[in-house]
Motif scaffolding. Structure first.
Motif, PDB file in Angstrom:
ATOM      1  N   LEU A 180     -13.060  -2.164   4.780  1.00 17.46           N
ATOM      2  CA  LEU A 180     -12.595  -1.295   5.854  1.00 17.46           C
ATOM      3  C   LEU A 180     -13.716  -1.019   6.845  1.00 17.46           C
ATOM      4  N   PRO A 181     -13.522  -1.330   8.123  1.00 19.48           N
ATOM      5  CA  PRO A 181     -14.530  -0.981   9.129  1.00 19.48           C
ATOM      6  C   PRO A 181     -14.677   0.541   9.227  1.00 19.48           C
ATOM      7  N   PRO A 182     -15.765   1.010   9.842  1.00 23.81           N
ATOM      8  CA  PRO A 182     -15.893   2.456  10.065  1.00 23.81           C
ATOM      9  C   PRO A 182     -14.701   2.990  10.860  1.00 23.81           C
ATOM     10  N   PHE A 183     -14.356   4.243  10.602  1.00 22.91           N
ATOM     11  CA  PHE A 183     -13.243   4.973  11.234  1.00 22.91           C
ATOM     12  C   PHE A 183     -12.067   4.033  11.580  1.00 22.91           C
ATOM     13  N   SER A 184     -11.437   3.578  10.544  1.00 25.03           N
ATOM     14  CA  SER A 184     -10.312   2.656  10.702  1.00 25.03           C
ATOM     15  C   SER A 184      -9.152   3.055   9.793  1.00 25.03           C
ATOM     16  N   VAL A 185      -7.970   2.612  10.164  1.00 27.29           N
ATOM     17  CA  VAL A 185      -6.753   2.794   9.369  1.00 27.29           C
ATOM     18  C   VAL A 185      -6.162   1.417   9.112  1.00 27.29           C
ATOM     19  N   VAL A 186      -5.875   1.120   7.855  1.00 27.41           N
ATOM     20  CA  VAL A 186      -5.285  -0.161   7.476  1.00 27.41           C
ATOM     21  C   VAL A 186      -4.057   0.095   6.615  1.00 27.41           C
ATOM     22  N   VAL A 187      -2.982  -0.604   6.898  1.00 26.71           N
ATOM     23  CA  VAL A 187      -1.792  -0.569   6.042  1.00 26.71           C
ATOM     24  C   VAL A 187      -1.503  -1.984   5.575  1.00 26.71           C
ATOM     25  N   LEU A 188      -1.483  -2.158   4.257  1.00 24.67           N
ATOM     26  CA  LEU A 188      -1.231  -3.465   3.638  1.00 24.67           C
ATOM     27  C   LEU A 188       0.182  -3.519   3.087  1.00 24.67           C
ATOM     28  N   GLU A 189       0.781  -4.700   3.168  1.00 24.69           N
ATOM     29  CA  GLU A 189       2.116  -4.927   2.597  1.00 24.69           C
ATOM     30  C   GLU A 189       2.036  -6.054   1.585  1.00 24.69           C
ATOM     31  N   GLY A 190       2.479  -5.785   0.373  1.00 18.48           N
ATOM     32  CA  GLY A 190       2.494  -6.803  -0.667  1.00 18.48           C
ATOM     33  C   GLY A 190       3.897  -7.009  -1.201  1.00 18.48           C
ATOM     34  N   LYS A 191       4.170  -8.232  -1.603  1.00 21.46           N
ATOM     35  CA  LYS A 191       5.491  -8.529  -2.161  1.00 21.46           C
ATOM     36  C   LYS A 191       5.393  -9.732  -3.089  1.00 21.46           C
ATOM     37  N   SER A 249      -1.676   2.460   2.285  1.00 33.70           N
ATOM     38  CA  SER A 249      -2.341   2.913   3.515  1.00 33.70           C
ATOM     39  C   SER A 249      -3.732   3.419   3.175  1.00 33.70           C
ATOM     40  N   LEU A 250      -4.720   2.902   3.871  1.00 33.64           N
ATOM     41  CA  LEU A 250      -6.120   3.201   3.625  1.00 33.64           C
ATOM     42  C   LEU A 250      -6.782   3.720   4.894  1.00 33.64           C
ATOM     43  N   VAL A 251      -7.621   4.737   4.738  1.00 36.72           N
ATOM     44  CA  VAL A 251      -8.376   5.282   5.871  1.00 36.72           C
ATOM     45  C   VAL A 251      -9.839   5.406   5.471  1.00 36.72           C
ATOM     46  N   ASN A 252     -10.718   4.879   6.308  1.00 40.12           N
ATOM     47  CA  ASN A 252     -12.161   5.081   6.154  1.00 40.12           C
ATOM     48  C   ASN A 252     -12.616   5.982   7.297  1.00 40.12           C
ATOM     49  N   ILE A 253     -12.989   7.218   6.985  1.00 37.22           N
ATOM     50  CA  ILE A 253     -13.391   8.152   8.047  1.00 37.22           C
ATOM     51  C   ILE A 253     -14.874   8.050   8.382  1.00 37.22           C
TER      52      ILE A 253
END
Length: 516
Positions: A505-516, A440-444
């Protein structure tokens, strides 16, 4: 345009916005040793429902006769939304309300229950139509664990222990007989109990020394009535950076009487002038994020104190009130704490949950304040309408971390600058469960996209998918007219090559990545 004027324009705009205009900033994330990493306790993703404003009445509970579709008076749309969210626990009935609440007023025939005045929140009179049975039956319906906050401020040891007996005793006893008389044969088996709330403030304005002794008295008489030793007792903990409070509790309460110590901290512009939930500028946004990211320091320093007395980390740090706190919406009761929920709140949620995940060796439970129509709510209602807020969508994306193995990480982040102050722009946490890895990544940052590179070669991952929460303006939010303005969307602005994941990551965004 002449180069000199372009440079002057760039400088002028930077001074006005207070932030850098560079769109090419980069961050790196490296994996640390996973050998002794803890499991991220699912209870970090808990929620809070207080008798406050429209959280219970006209929120969760509309009554059995309402035209809004309901089950035993609780809205079906809220039940469905919280089931989808996978909430692991729900705290009730407060908050400040808990230390004025007498549980016997909320059992038995509803038309015979006494009324009470909610002295803390709006001075409204309530009829106690939503009580112990209603709440615990709701938790059963949701498949969530109840967390009961009991009255220490104005109650007695006997009242407290009778409540425990009422909900937990499986044999014959005065309180289990009363429960059966009220049409509940089977005990609920409530495990999580708060011994008062905010004893330093609305729970009694106590000193930590006085509360520690009072806690010892109450905890001594608490029993789950099965001798299983499973009862989880939570002491009313510190207000923000009151480290002396934690010191006294850890020093003076015997370890066999306590399982958790609470901590409360909210995010705002200033306590005196919290500002609008939707009409805020970048300075107010930056200041709010300063208080939100302060959680890292709070958790670290309270943990250091707890480690002195409990190096084995058997006692949990319970952040059972957290979230954004702003001025109420125009035209609403100031005692009801009803506020909107924007992308700023998504930033608070994402960064705070990352902090909790990364400190999950000590933080093993938390409760967002609050679930419906109050403070940083995940759900807002208006008549028969219901909307899910950006915070709901963040917690929905993050539920993959519940009971997953933490992957410790180190983040090298560029700064988000405003004036002469800086904050780390990137926040992150990672975990693994059932053969899948989630990051989980957040760019504030308010204006800059940031490329984050993560070396994942050691995890032997091959394929990634991702979802994002983002919008055009920090002030954007869902409304009853446009309920899906901000939702989770598929995200593809990443590359995975030779074991390195590169995510823009765009400005003020939250991204959750799933890898397998």
């Amino acid at each position: 345009m002449h180069k000199k004027y372009v440079a002057l324009l760039f400088t002028a705009v930077s001074l006005v916005t207070g932030s850098s205009l560079s769109a090419q900033q980069k961050s790196t994330i490296t994996l640390a040793s996973q050998e002794n990493a803890p499991t991220i306790n699912k209870h970090i993703y808990g929620h809070f429902a207080e008798h406050l404003g429209r959280c219970i009445y006209d929120g969760f509970y509309v009554g059995e006769k309402s035209t809004v579709p309901n089950t035993n008076g609780v809205r079906n749309d809220i039940i469905a939304a919280l089931k989808e969210l996978g909430i692991p626990n729900l705290r009730w009935p407060g908050g400040c309300f808990a230390d004025t609440y007498h549980w016997k007023d909320g059992i038995g025939p509803k038309d015979e229950r006494p009324e009470m005045v909610n002295q803390w929140w709006g001075g409204v009179t309530e009829d106690n139509s939503f009580g112990t049975h209603d709440f615990l039956d709701l938790c059963e319906t949701l498949g969530t664990e109840p967390y009961l906050a009991a009255n220490v401020g104005s109650g007695t040891v006997q009242e407290f222990t009778e409540w425990i007996q009422y909900v937990n005793h499986t044999g014959k006893s005065p309180m289990s007989d009363l429960r059966k008389k009220n049409h509940r044969e089977k005990a609920w088996g409530v495990n999580i109990w708060g011994v008062g709330n905010e004893a330093w403030g609305c729970g009694g304005n106590m000193t930590p020394e006085h509360y520690a002794n009072l806690y010892r008295q109450y905890a001594t008489f608490m029993s789950d009535w099965t001798n299983s030793g499973k009862m989880f007792r939570i002491a009313s903990g510190a207000n923000v950076a009151d480290y002396h409070w934690t010191e006294v509790l850890m020093r003076d309460i015997p370890k066999n009487l306590i399982e958790g110590v609470a901590l409360h901290s909210y995010s705002f512009v200033t306590w005196e002038k919290k500002g609008s939930s939707t009409k805020f500028d970048e300075q107010q946004y930056f200041t709010t994020m300063q208080t939100a990211l302060k959680m890292e320091e709070l958790v670290t320093k309270h943990t250091e104190i707890m480690d002195k007395y409990d190096p084995a980390k058997k006692i949990a740090l319970i952040v059972d009130e957290w979230g954004g706190w702003y001025d109420v919406e125009e035209g609403t009761n100031p005692g009801f704490l009803y506020q909107q929920n924007t992308m700023r709140d998504a930033m608070i949620a994402g960064t705070t949950l990352n902090i909790f995940n990364n400190h999950s060796d000590r933080v093993r439970m938390a409760n967002l304040a609050q679930t419906v129509n109050v403070l940083q709510a995940v759900i807002l209602t208006k008549g028969d309408k219901m909307i899910l807020t950006p915070t709901y969508h963040v917690m929905h994306l993050y539920k993959v971390h519940q009971d997953a193995k933490l992957i410790p990480i180190k983040v090298a982040s560029p700064d988000y600058k405003f004036g002469d102050k800086t904050l780390p722009a990137i926040s992150a946490s990672a975990s693994a469960k059932d053969g899948k890895t989630h990051i989980s990544l957040v760019n504030i940052h308010s204006t800059d996209k940031i490329t984050t590179e993560i070396n994942l070669e050691s995890l032997k991952l091959k394929n990634f998918t991702a979802k994002i929460i983002s919008s055009g303006k920090l002030q954007d939010h869902n409304t009853f007219e446009n309920p899906n303005a901000i939702t989770e969307k598929e995200f593809k602005d990443f590359k995975f090559k030779n074991g390195t994941l590169s995510v823009t990551l765009p400005p003020f965004s939250v991204v959750v990545l799933e890898g397998k």
